[in-house]
Design a protein around this motif. Structure first.
Motif, PDB file in Angstrom:
ATOM      1  N   THR A  92       0.831  -1.703  -0.131  1.00  0.00           N
ATOM      2  CA  THR A  92      -0.270   0.175   0.204  1.00  0.00           C
ATOM      3  C   THR A  92       1.445   0.888   0.164  1.00  0.00           C
ATOM      4  OG1 THR A  92      -0.119  -0.021   2.216  1.00  0.00           O
ATOM      5  CG2 THR A  92      -1.661  -1.431   1.773  1.00  0.00           C
ATOM      6  N   ARG A  93      -0.188   1.947  -0.668  1.00  0.00           N
ATOM      7  CA  ARG A  93       1.166   3.436  -0.453  1.00  0.00           C
ATOM      8  C   ARG A  93       1.300   4.008   1.096  1.00  0.00           C
ATOM      9  NH1 ARG A  93       0.910   8.346  -3.318  1.00  0.00           N
ATOM     10  NH2 ARG A  93      -0.384   7.009  -4.675  1.00  0.00           N
ATOM     11  N   ASP A  94       0.404   3.566   1.453  1.00  0.00           N
ATOM     12  CA  ASP A  94       0.836   3.644   3.233  1.00  0.00           C
ATOM     13  C   ASP A  94       1.891   2.962   3.666  1.00  0.00           C
ATOM     14  OD1 ASP A  94       0.088   4.298   6.310  1.00  0.00           O
ATOM     15  OD2 ASP A  94      -0.223   2.208   6.253  1.00  0.00           O
ATOM     16  N   ALA A  95       2.569   1.715   3.493  1.00  0.00           N
ATOM     17  CA  ALA A  95       2.891   1.115   3.442  1.00  0.00           C
ATOM     18  C   ALA A  95       4.443   2.066   3.140  1.00  0.00           C
ATOM     19  CB  ALA A  95       2.967  -0.275   2.874  1.00  0.00           C
TER      20      ALA A  95
ATOM     21  N   GLU B 225       5.340   4.565   2.865  1.00  0.00           N
ATOM     22  CA  GLU B 225       4.947   6.309   3.424  1.00  0.00           C
ATOM     23  C   GLU B 225       5.407   5.334   4.762  1.00  0.00           C
ATOM     24  OE1 GLU B 225       1.630   8.172   2.958  1.00  0.00           O
ATOM     25  OE2 GLU B 225       2.032   8.909   0.973  1.00  0.00           O
ATOM     26  N   ARG B 226       5.017   5.005   5.837  1.00  0.00           N
ATOM     27  CA  ARG B 226       5.334   4.682   6.588  1.00  0.00           C
ATOM     28  C   ARG B 226       6.418   3.997   7.597  1.00  0.00           C
ATOM     29  NH1 ARG B 226       3.401  -0.574   8.729  1.00  0.00           N
ATOM     30  NH2 ARG B 226       1.999  -0.170   6.939  1.00  0.00           N
ATOM     31  N   LEU B 227       6.783   3.532   6.538  1.00  0.00           N
ATOM     32  CA  LEU B 227       8.662   2.857   6.194  1.00  0.00           C
ATOM     33  C   LEU B 227       9.721   3.433   5.615  1.00  0.00           C
ATOM     34  CD1 LEU B 227       7.853  -1.267   5.178  1.00  0.00           C
ATOM     35  CD2 LEU B 227       8.096  -0.090   7.404  1.00  0.00           C
ATOM     36  N   GLY B 228       9.317   4.867   4.907  1.00  0.00           N
ATOM     37  CA  GLY B 228      10.287   5.622   4.629  1.00  0.00           C
ATOM     38  C   GLY B 228      11.318   4.909   3.542  1.00  0.00           C
TER      39      GLY B 228
END
Length: 360
Positions: free
Chosen positions: A331-334, A336-339
């Motif tokens: 996901t896009r979130d993953a 961004e969250r993991l950088g």
């Protein structure tokens, strides 16, 4: 080598393709229904005269509309296997097979009667009539009849499409064995990705009468700019070798160019070569090695690219594991969250149960 350039049209459909298939192995024409796969096969067989085009095989021109050249089907010496077995219902299996043998030219070389029986596992069917056979058995007999004609090229038009899942699983190993043993070039039409994964040495992707891409299965399945990437089962196909078994744990160990995988116990013998599809949706990533988790396959990988996914909320991660490229769908979130950024070192996590026997 088989070389063709065809332009044809009927009922609002337009075909315009150029394809070069090697003189050995399986070239699969893959795409959705109505994309032109069977039309191409019929033109190669001589069952269809395209409006314009040229077809050459092994240096011999079979069709050239500009020069008025057209070699009739019977003189092309190609074997055909269709969706339906098309066996003679009034003849036994043995007689159907010998019909193919009688059509072989005395100068042709190829497998003998007993060799074909053993290759396809149909020795016990000789006295039976086609009406008493299962769908998978009928297709194996049809394949045997085509082989006994000793063709220069084998043309297969969705030969498993009319079979249920169990019968398809039954006959796929025989087709793989044929590819490896017979040494016969095969042009194979299919819209089933598992058949292309298991059999194809070269893949030609078609859509709406055009060639989208052609190349090895490994090469094309690693691309995210093709329709294959939009499928739920999108992922990279890798070539690998079975290393050993651990029956007590119900596991097998498989090696590939870049590492090893632990998978559920396989039926093949150690040393067997196979292909596995590593689905992008089955691969997770971690920044560091993970402990206290059921996932056994944790591969050291380098993130080389972050590519658009099938929806705005998803991305494909292109991961280099040694010499092998994998795709992970996240996901896009993953991201961004993991950088996540290209160049990072990651762990690619794959559950063993992501693989089953159909992946071979």
């Amino acid at each position: 080598m088989l070389e063709l350039a065809l332009r044809h049209g009927f009922g609002g459909f337009s075909l315009d393709v150029e394809i070069a298939a090697p003189a050995a192995g399986v070239t699969a024409l893959f795409g959705p229904s109505g994309c032109g796969k069977s039309t191409i096969l019929k033109a190669v067989a001589g069952l269809l005269r395209p409006r314009e085009g040229r077809i050459a095989f092994a240096g011999e021109t079979l069709l050239d509309t500009a020069r008025g050249v057209f070699t009739p089907p019977e003189r092309r010496r190609f074997g055909l296997v269709f969706q339906e077995a098309r066996l003679f219902p009034h003849l036994s299996v043995g007689s159907n097979l010998r019909y193919g043998l009688r059509r072989a030219s005395a100068s042709d070389t190829g497998p003998g009667f007993e060799e074909v029986l053993a290759l396809l596992g149909i020795e016990h069917l000789l006295a039976r009539r086609p009406g008493s056979l299962s769908g998978g058995e009928r297709q194996r007999v049809a394949l045997g009849r085509a082989l006994l004609m000793r063709p220069r090229l084998l043309l297969m038009d969705e030969p498993l499409a009319a079979l249920d899942a169990a019968r398809r699983a039954e006959i796929l190993p025989f087709l793989a064995k044929l590819r490896d043993v017979a040494g016969l070039p095969i042009l194979y039409v299919t819209h089933a990705l598992d058949e292309a994964d298991a059999l194809a040495d070269r893949l030609v992707l078609l859509d709406s009468g055009r060639v989208l891409a052609e190349g090895s299965v490994e090469e094309l399945t690693a691309r995210t700019d093709l329709p294959l990437a939009a499928r739920r089962d999108a992922g990279v196909v890798i070539s690998c070798r079975l290393l050993d078994h651990d029956p007590g744990r119900g596991l097998s160990r498989i090696g590939f160019a870049g590492g090893e995988l632990v998978v559920p116990l396989r039926p093949e013998m150690p040393g067997a070569r196979m292909r596995l599809r590593l689905r992008a949706r089955d691969i997770a990533v971690a920044l560091v090695p993970v402990t206290g988790i059921s996932v056994q396959n944790q591969l050291l990988a380098r993130l080389t690219e972050i590519l658009p996914g099938p929806s705005p909320a998803e991305f494909f991660l292109r991961l280099a594991v040694g010499e092998t490229i994998l795709l992970a769908r996240v996901t896009r979130d993953a991201v961004e969250r993991l950088g996540l950024v290209p160049g990072m070192e990651l762990r690619a996590l794959l559950k063993s149960v992501s693989f089953d026997h159909r992946d071979g």
